[in-house]
Design a protein around this motif. Structure first.
Motif, PDB file in Angstrom:
ATOM      1  N   ASP A   1       2.908  14.081 -37.589  1.00  0.00           N
ATOM      2  CA  ASP A   1       1.484  13.787 -37.452  1.00  0.00           C
ATOM      3  C   ASP A   1       0.835  14.545 -38.611  1.00  0.00           C
TER       4      ASP A   1
ATOM      5  N   CYS B   1      -1.445  18.614 -41.074  1.00  0.00           N
ATOM      6  CA  CYS B   1      -0.217  19.405 -40.972  1.00  0.00           C
ATOM      7  C   CYS B   1      -0.079  20.359 -42.159  1.00  0.00           C
TER       8      CYS B   1
ATOM      9  N   ASP C   1      -1.834   8.485 -33.845  1.00  0.00           N
ATOM     10  CA  ASP C   1      -1.132   8.707 -32.580  1.00  0.00           C
ATOM     11  C   ASP C   1      -0.486   7.428 -32.060  1.00  0.00           C
TER      12      ASP C   1
ATOM     13  N   LEU D   1       9.259  15.240 -33.289  1.00  0.00           N
ATOM     14  CA  LEU D   1       7.856  15.065 -33.654  1.00  0.00           C
ATOM     15  C   LEU D   1       7.260  16.414 -34.005  1.00  0.00           C
TER      16      LEU D   1
ATOM     17  N   THR E   1       3.594  18.002 -34.415  1.00  0.00           N
ATOM     18  CA  THR E   1       2.187  17.706 -34.146  1.00  0.00           C
ATOM     19  C   THR E   1       1.479  18.908 -33.532  1.00  0.00           C
ATOM     20  N   GLN E   2       0.168  18.928 -33.707  1.00  0.00           N
ATOM     21  CA  GLN E   2      -0.681  19.906 -33.015  1.00  0.00           C
ATOM     22  C   GLN E   2      -1.302  19.285 -31.770  1.00  0.00           C
ATOM     23  N   ASP E   3      -1.120  17.987 -31.605  1.00  0.00           N
ATOM     24  CA  ASP E   3      -1.781  17.209 -30.560  1.00  0.00           C
ATOM     25  C   ASP E   3      -0.958  17.237 -29.273  1.00  0.00           C
TER      26      ASP E   3
ATOM     27  N   SER F   1       5.225  22.267 -32.472  1.00  0.00           N
ATOM     28  CA  SER F   1       3.898  22.476 -33.048  1.00  0.00           C
ATOM     29  C   SER F   1       4.046  22.856 -34.518  1.00  0.00           C
ATOM     30  N   ASN F   2       2.934  22.835 -35.246  1.00  0.00           N
ATOM     31  CA  ASN F   2       2.945  23.247 -36.652  1.00  0.00           C
ATOM     32  C   ASN F   2       3.248  24.734 -36.819  1.00  0.00           C
TER      33      ASN F   2
END
Length: 151
Positions: free
Chosen positions: A8, A12, A58, A71, A73-75, A91-92
């Motif tokens: 994502d 990023c 998304d 994946l 992502t921060q989402d 997460s990042n």
């Protein structure tokens, strides 16, 4: 290995670390971003640009991620979708999302959104540091090593 890393990529901060780790393990990378976040071509990386609408990135990822993919992502919502599809999600900052923690994270996000709508403002995320970058690279490398051993 038949899985890929899907990123994502709109906000990023660890794109170069992802490419570095992926190349060490010969893993395909797909970076998905809206046209508002132009991505420069990178060797070994499939760049996908989608329209600017709110959830385009998304939705593109959710429709293409498969079991075993990774994946980045921060989402939290997108991470939950990935977990539901039997993919891994990081997460990042290198934290691995899992079925035990994702519900708590989604609930907390919902509560914070309600508070913001009610006029309460929070500080936002802490600044991204070189230590965060190192921890992410270390975490992704460990995940890739363990997947290599399994397959």
């Amino acid at each position: 290995m038949s899985f890929k890393i899907i990123v994502d990529a709109d906000a990023c901060p660890v794109k170069s670390e992802i490419v570095k780790a992926a190349s060490q393990f010969n893993v395909e990378v797909m970076m998905v971003a809206s046209f508002d976040h132009r991505l420069a071509p990178m060797e070994g990386v499939q760049i996908v640009q989608v329209d600017r609408s709110d959830q385009s990135v998304d939705l593109y990822i959710a429709n293409r991620i498969v079991p075993g993919d990774i994946l980045i992502t921060q989402d939290f919502g997108l991470a939950a979708i990935a977990l539901g599809k039997k993919a891994l999600a990081l997460s990042n900052r290198g934290k691995q999302y899992n079925d035990r923690t994702i519900d708590f994270l989604l609930d907390r996000r919902h509560e914070q959104a309600k508070q913001r709508r009610g006029g309460k403002h929070s500080k936002g995320p802490k600044p991204f540091t070189d230590e965060d970058r190192y921890f992410f690279l270390h975490s992704l490398t460990k995940v890739l090593q363990s997947l290599q051993e399994i397959r």
